[in-house]
Motif scaffolding. Structure first.
Motif, PDB file in Angstrom:
ATOM      1  N   PRO A 166       9.523   4.646 -17.393  1.00  0.00           N
ATOM      2  CA  PRO A 166       9.186   4.245 -16.015  1.00  0.00           C
ATOM      3  C   PRO A 166       9.677   5.329 -15.059  1.00  0.00           C
ATOM      4  O   PRO A 166      10.672   5.995 -15.336  1.00  0.00           O
ATOM      5  CB  PRO A 166       9.964   2.942 -15.826  1.00  0.00           C
ATOM      6  CG  PRO A 166      10.333   2.495 -17.216  1.00  0.00           C
ATOM      7  CD  PRO A 166      10.456   3.736 -18.050  1.00  0.00           C
ATOM      8  N   ILE A 167       9.055   5.597 -13.965  1.00  0.00           N
ATOM      9  CA  ILE A 167       7.927   4.957 -13.330  1.00  0.00           C
ATOM     10  C   ILE A 167       6.661   5.832 -13.469  1.00  0.00           C
ATOM     11  O   ILE A 167       5.798   5.832 -12.599  1.00  0.00           O
ATOM     12  CB  ILE A 167       8.255   4.760 -11.845  1.00  0.00           C
ATOM     13  CG1 ILE A 167       8.671   6.104 -11.276  1.00  0.00           C
ATOM     14  CG2 ILE A 167       9.270   3.694 -11.579  1.00  0.00           C
ATOM     15  CD1 ILE A 167       8.911   6.189  -9.799  1.00  0.00           C
ATOM     16  N   SER A 168       6.573   6.546 -14.525  1.00  0.00           N
ATOM     17  CA  SER A 168       5.536   7.547 -14.698  1.00  0.00           C
ATOM     18  C   SER A 168       4.217   6.917 -15.160  1.00  0.00           C
ATOM     19  O   SER A 168       4.175   5.781 -15.635  1.00  0.00           O
ATOM     20  CB  SER A 168       5.993   8.586 -15.725  1.00  0.00           C
ATOM     21  OG  SER A 168       6.109   7.969 -17.004  1.00  0.00           O
TER      22      SER A 168
ATOM     23  N   THR B  44       2.888   3.618 -17.859  1.00  0.00           N
ATOM     24  CA  THR B  44       1.804   2.660 -17.619  1.00  0.00           C
ATOM     25  C   THR B  44       0.745   2.750 -18.704  1.00  0.00           C
ATOM     26  O   THR B  44       0.226   1.726 -19.173  1.00  0.00           O
ATOM     27  CB  THR B  44       1.170   2.920 -16.238  1.00  0.00           C
ATOM     28  OG1 THR B  44       2.195   2.994 -15.247  1.00  0.00           O
ATOM     29  CG2 THR B  44       0.190   1.826 -15.882  1.00  0.00           C
ATOM     30  N   GLY B  45       0.422   3.992 -19.131  1.00  0.00           N
ATOM     31  CA  GLY B  45      -0.564   4.165 -20.199  1.00  0.00           C
ATOM     32  C   GLY B  45      -0.117   3.508 -21.495  1.00  0.00           C
ATOM     33  O   GLY B  45      -0.907   2.817 -22.161  1.00  0.00           O
ATOM     34  N   LYS B  46       1.140   3.720 -21.874  1.00  0.00           N
ATOM     35  CA  LYS B  46       1.648   3.093 -23.096  1.00  0.00           C
ATOM     36  C   LYS B  46       1.702   1.572 -22.951  1.00  0.00           C
ATOM     37  O   LYS B  46       1.429   0.842 -23.911  1.00  0.00           O
ATOM     38  CB  LYS B  46       3.024   3.657 -23.446  1.00  0.00           C
ATOM     39  CG  LYS B  46       2.990   5.105 -23.929  1.00  0.00           C
ATOM     40  CD  LYS B  46       4.248   5.512 -24.664  1.00  0.00           C
ATOM     41  CE  LYS B  46       4.066   6.892 -25.292  1.00  0.00           C
ATOM     42  NZ  LYS B  46       5.188   7.299 -26.143  1.00  0.00           N
ATOM     43  N   LEU B  47       2.039   1.098 -21.753  1.00  0.00           N
ATOM     44  CA  LEU B  47       2.074  -0.341 -21.513  1.00  0.00           C
ATOM     45  C   LEU B  47       0.693  -0.954 -21.681  1.00  0.00           C
ATOM     46  O   LEU B  47       0.551  -2.038 -22.280  1.00  0.00           O
ATOM     47  CB  LEU B  47       2.604  -0.618 -20.099  1.00  0.00           C
ATOM     48  CG  LEU B  47       2.794  -2.082 -19.708  1.00  0.00           C
ATOM     49  CD1 LEU B  47       3.830  -2.754 -20.614  1.00  0.00           C
ATOM     50  CD2 LEU B  47       3.205  -2.198 -18.250  1.00  0.00           C
ATOM     51  N   PHE B  48      -0.335  -0.273 -21.182  1.00  0.00           N
ATOM     52  CA  PHE B  48      -1.703  -0.766 -21.341  1.00  0.00           C
ATOM     53  C   PHE B  48      -2.099  -0.835 -22.822  1.00  0.00           C
ATOM     54  O   PHE B  48      -2.735  -1.794 -23.260  1.00  0.00           O
ATOM     55  CB  PHE B  48      -2.684   0.141 -20.595  1.00  0.00           C
ATOM     56  CG  PHE B  48      -2.671  -0.029 -19.103  1.00  0.00           C
ATOM     57  CD1 PHE B  48      -2.166  -1.184 -18.520  1.00  0.00           C
ATOM     58  CD2 PHE B  48      -3.161   0.964 -18.271  1.00  0.00           C
ATOM     59  CE1 PHE B  48      -2.150  -1.351 -17.144  1.00  0.00           C
ATOM     60  CE2 PHE B  48      -3.158   0.810 -16.897  1.00  0.00           C
ATOM     61  CZ  PHE B  48      -2.649  -0.354 -16.325  1.00  0.00           C
TER      62      PHE B  48
ATOM     63  N   ILE C 196       1.720  19.354  -7.999  1.00  0.00           N
ATOM     64  CA  ILE C 196       0.599  18.412  -7.815  1.00  0.00           C
ATOM     65  C   ILE C 196       0.493  17.466  -9.008  1.00  0.00           C
ATOM     66  O   ILE C 196       0.332  16.249  -8.846  1.00  0.00           O
ATOM     67  CB  ILE C 196      -0.720  19.183  -7.603  1.00  0.00           C
ATOM     68  CG1 ILE C 196      -0.686  19.938  -6.274  1.00  0.00           C
ATOM     69  CG2 ILE C 196      -1.916  18.228  -7.649  1.00  0.00           C
ATOM     70  CD1 ILE C 196      -1.852  20.879  -6.068  1.00  0.00           C
ATOM     71  N   ILE C 197       0.592  18.017 -10.220  1.00  0.00           N
ATOM     72  CA  ILE C 197       0.511  17.194 -11.428  1.00  0.00           C
ATOM     73  C   ILE C 197       1.645  16.184 -11.467  1.00  0.00           C
ATOM     74  O   ILE C 197       1.443  15.003 -11.799  1.00  0.00           O
ATOM     75  CB  ILE C 197       0.522  18.092 -12.684  1.00  0.00           C
ATOM     76  CG1 ILE C 197      -0.806  18.847 -12.805  1.00  0.00           C
ATOM     77  CG2 ILE C 197       0.777  17.269 -13.956  1.00  0.00           C
ATOM     78  CD1 ILE C 197      -0.826  19.902 -13.897  1.00  0.00           C
ATOM     79  N   SER C 198       2.844  16.619 -11.122  1.00  0.00           N
ATOM     80  CA  SER C 198       3.999  15.707 -11.115  1.00  0.00           C
ATOM     81  C   SER C 198       3.800  14.559 -10.129  1.00  0.00           C
ATOM     82  O   SER C 198       4.070  13.392 -10.448  1.00  0.00           O
ATOM     83  CB  SER C 198       5.271  16.480 -10.766  1.00  0.00           C
ATOM     84  OG  SER C 198       5.507  17.513 -11.689  1.00  0.00           O
ATOM     85  N   VAL C 199       3.321  14.883  -8.921  1.00  0.00           N
ATOM     86  CA  VAL C 199       3.075  13.855  -7.914  1.00  0.00           C
ATOM     87  C   VAL C 199       1.991  12.885  -8.393  1.00  0.00           C
ATOM     88  O   VAL C 199       2.116  11.655  -8.234  1.00  0.00           O
ATOM     89  CB  VAL C 199       2.680  14.505  -6.572  1.00  0.00           C
ATOM     90  CG1 VAL C 199       2.216  13.444  -5.579  1.00  0.00           C
ATOM     91  CG2 VAL C 199       3.843  15.297  -5.996  1.00  0.00           C
TER      92      VAL C 199
ATOM     93  N   GLY D 209       1.574   6.179 -11.921  1.00  0.00           N
ATOM     94  CA  GLY D 209       2.505   5.232 -12.518  1.00  0.00           C
ATOM     95  C   GLY D 209       2.805   4.073 -11.585  1.00  0.00           C
ATOM     96  O   GLY D 209       2.931   2.919 -12.024  1.00  0.00           O
ATOM     97  N   LEU D 210       2.897   4.375 -10.275  1.00  0.00           N
ATOM     98  CA  LEU D 210       3.181   3.338  -9.286  1.00  0.00           C
ATOM     99  C   LEU D 210       1.930   2.535  -8.917  1.00  0.00           C
ATOM    100  O   LEU D 210       2.004   1.321  -8.675  1.00  0.00           O
ATOM    101  CB  LEU D 210       3.776   3.968  -8.024  1.00  0.00           C
ATOM    102  CG  LEU D 210       5.156   4.602  -8.176  1.00  0.00           C
ATOM    103  CD1 LEU D 210       5.528   5.361  -6.902  1.00  0.00           C
ATOM    104  CD2 LEU D 210       6.213   3.551  -8.492  1.00  0.00           C
ATOM    105  N   PHE D 211       0.790   3.221  -8.872  1.00  0.00           N
ATOM    106  CA  PHE D 211      -0.465   2.577  -8.475  1.00  0.00           C
ATOM    107  C   PHE D 211      -1.549   2.840  -9.524  1.00  0.00           C
ATOM    108  O   PHE D 211      -2.499   3.594  -9.272  1.00  0.00           O
ATOM    109  CB  PHE D 211      -0.924   3.092  -7.107  1.00  0.00           C
ATOM    110  CG  PHE D 211       0.141   3.034  -6.045  1.00  0.00           C
ATOM    111  CD1 PHE D 211       0.459   1.829  -5.440  1.00  0.00           C
ATOM    112  CD2 PHE D 211       0.827   4.183  -5.660  1.00  0.00           C
ATOM    113  CE1 PHE D 211       1.443   1.773  -4.457  1.00  0.00           C
ATOM    114  CE2 PHE D 211       1.808   4.138  -4.686  1.00  0.00           C
ATOM    115  CZ  PHE D 211       2.124   2.922  -4.080  1.00  0.00           C
ATOM    116  N   PRO D 212      -1.425   2.263 -10.709  1.00  0.00           N
ATOM    117  CA  PRO D 212      -2.393   2.538 -11.792  1.00  0.00           C
ATOM    118  C   PRO D 212      -3.804   2.096 -11.462  1.00  0.00           C
ATOM    119  O   PRO D 212      -4.767   2.640 -12.019  1.00  0.00           O
ATOM    120  CB  PRO D 212      -1.829   1.726 -12.973  1.00  0.00           C
ATOM    121  CG  PRO D 212      -0.961   0.689 -12.362  1.00  0.00           C
ATOM    122  CD  PRO D 212      -0.379   1.311 -11.131  1.00  0.00           C
TER     123      PRO D 212
END
Length: 499
Positions: A404-406, A410-414, A480-483, A489-492
């Motif tokens: 989290p919070i990347s 979220t991808g692994k959670l899905f 840019i990639i990091s942001v 992660g915050l707004f999938p």
């Protein structure tokens, strides 16, 4: 011959109608020709112009993908006498491929060893565009002939990319190994396809007679043919046991080419695997091959082999090579669900993985220019000298790990959610084993991904050196990639609404 004449008008009408669903691929073909002609007209001075044309053209193609996605909706249309299929899933995967390709076209000129090559980069842009065209065909292929031609088109382009720095012995060796392994896997796959054609008398995967004929064939023969075909596809996906070429080829290839091989072809290969499996999954009478069992076992073994092998690596490129094998195994979890939720989770996971993986290799290039080495031990003490790049590296690695919070979390959670949802309905123990293995190997990945932050921030070098001024392009791209990874992660839902 005379029997075919009355059908010519009907076939031509069908082809002209299908062209409306083939617009991005037509633009890719034109872009390849334009870049090639630009290179021929301007010679050695064409590098910058070819890059502008290639990147501009790729942006146009991305816009065509978006229009096609909006135009297609959830429709499925078979093109050119059933050779290709255009579907919502296919368009989404092509969009991921094209955005990644644009990022890589920009990245090529930021790698000093590649840029300083005597042949320059003009040829590299045209080869990459040809490879992207082949990747589009892979994502759309539903005929054994189109499957083979698409894979070979991508393979030939990949061979040229790996060995592009022909003056470098290590790069040449990597290219030679890749050609040998690729030729062997293609031969094995072609033999499997010939068996399937011999069993069915058809090349079209979605021809009702194709699966019906296989149902009547001896099970051992069908299993043998399917395994051979999956070997060829597995070569592109780099799952166990056809993963052995990955570490040497990824390490020997120029770093931007490693970024290409470890990301974009995987997306197309997963789309191809979905197309290949669908006719068998939707037919309940086909029971000769238990794809769920085979792919689950492959996924478990691939996750274990990739992640545990990566722990023992100190070379950043080899470490990321083995980690890409582990990510392939994790992505297979979504395939094994054989559900719409699983495919959507796979698309999200691949999108954020590709972005993070390219970002990680960009920063490998960045620190290689400082240290002259890809060994993670050479990064000692650089975190405070190059704070922006180092912090971006940490964020990207957090996403690759799945913390989290990347977006990686979220991808692994899905993916876990999709697998658990199917497990609740059928209580298949293999899905439970996949989930456990995925969770355990995610923890294992911490042990090698954290090597880089550990050396950057917590270890000190014995011979401190003054900071070296670096070009800002890679740093800006990494920021840019990091942001993007944090925001997704915050707004999938910013991404999932388009999948």
């Amino acid at each position: 011959m005379h029997d075919l004449i009355p059908n010519i008008h009907q076939q031509l009408t069908g082809i002209l109608g299908d062209i409306n669903y083939f617009i991005p691929e037509i633009f890719l073909s034109l872009l390849f020709i334009v870049v090639l002609i630009t290179d021929l007209l301007f010679g050695r001075n064409s590098e910058r112009l070819c890059r502008i044309v290639a990147c501009g053209g790729m942006m146009v193609i991305i816009s065509k993908d978006v229009v096609q996605k909006l135009y297609m909706g959830d429709d499925v249309r078979f093109l050119f006498s059933g050779m290709l299929v255009q579907s919502h899933t296919g368009v989404v995967f092509k969009l991921i491929i094209d955005i990644s390709a644009l990022l890589l076209l920009l990245y090529f000129a930021w790698d000093e060893p590649l840029k300083s090559h005597q042949k320059k980069l003009s040829d590299l842009y045209s080869i990459t565009i040809a490879a992207v065209f082949g990747l589009h065909l892979m994502a759309m292929a539903v005929n054994l002939l189109s499957v083979y031609l698409a894979i070979e088109m991508v393979s030939v382009a990949s061979y040229l990319l790996v060995a592009y720095r022909s003056e470098n012995a290590f790069s040449t060796e990597a290219g030679f190994k890749y050609v040998l392994f690729g030729a062997a896997s293609s031969a094995v796959m072609l033999y499997g396809m010939s068996l399937l054609y011999g069993f069915t008398g058809s090349l079209s995967l979605f021809d009702p007679a194709f699966v019906t004929a296989l149902i009547q064939v001896n099970t051992a023969g069908v299993v043998f043919a399917m395994v051979l075909v999956l070997v060829g596809m597995g070569f592109k996906l780099s799952f166990v046991p056809v993963h052995f070429w990955v570490p040497d080829v990824y390490e020997g290839a120029p770093t931007p080419i490693t970024a290409f091989l470890s990301s974009v072809p995987k997306v197309a290969a997963f789309a191809l695997l979905i197309n290949f499996l669908t006719p068998f999954i939707i037919n309940p009478q086909f029971k000769a091959v238990d794809f769920g069992l085979y792919l689950s076992v492959i996924g478990i073994v691939t996750m274990i082999a990739g992640n545990f092998a990566a722990v023992m690596q100190n070379n950043a490129k080899r470490m990321l090579a083995y980690s890409s094998i582990g990510h392939t195994g994790f992505a297979l979890m979504a395939i094994v669900t054989f559900s719409a939720q699983g495919i959507k989770a796979l698309a999200y996971y691949l999108a954020v993985y590709v972005i993070a993986n390219i970002g990680a290799l960009m920063l490998v290039t960045y620190f290689n220019r400082i240290t002259g080495s890809d060994d993670v031990n050479s990064y000692k003490g650089l975190g405070f000298k190059y704070p922006a790049a180092s912090i971006c590296f940490v964020i990207i690695l957090i996403s690759l790990t799945g913390l989290p919070i990347s977006a990686g979390f979220t991808g692994k959670l899905f993916v876990f959610s999709a697998v658990y949802s199917v497990y609740q309905s059928n209580h298949n123990v293999l899905l439970l084993l996949l989930t456990i293995t995925g969770a355990v190997t995610t923890v294992v990945s911490l042990f090698y991904y954290l090597k880089i932050p550990l050396n950057l921030f917590l270890k000190r070098t014995e011979s401190p050196a003054e900071p070296i001024t670096q070009p800002t392009a890679i740093l800006i791209a990494a920021i840019i990639i990091s942001v993007v990874l944090i925001l997704l992660g915050l707004f999938p839902d910013w991404l999932t609404r388009f999948l």
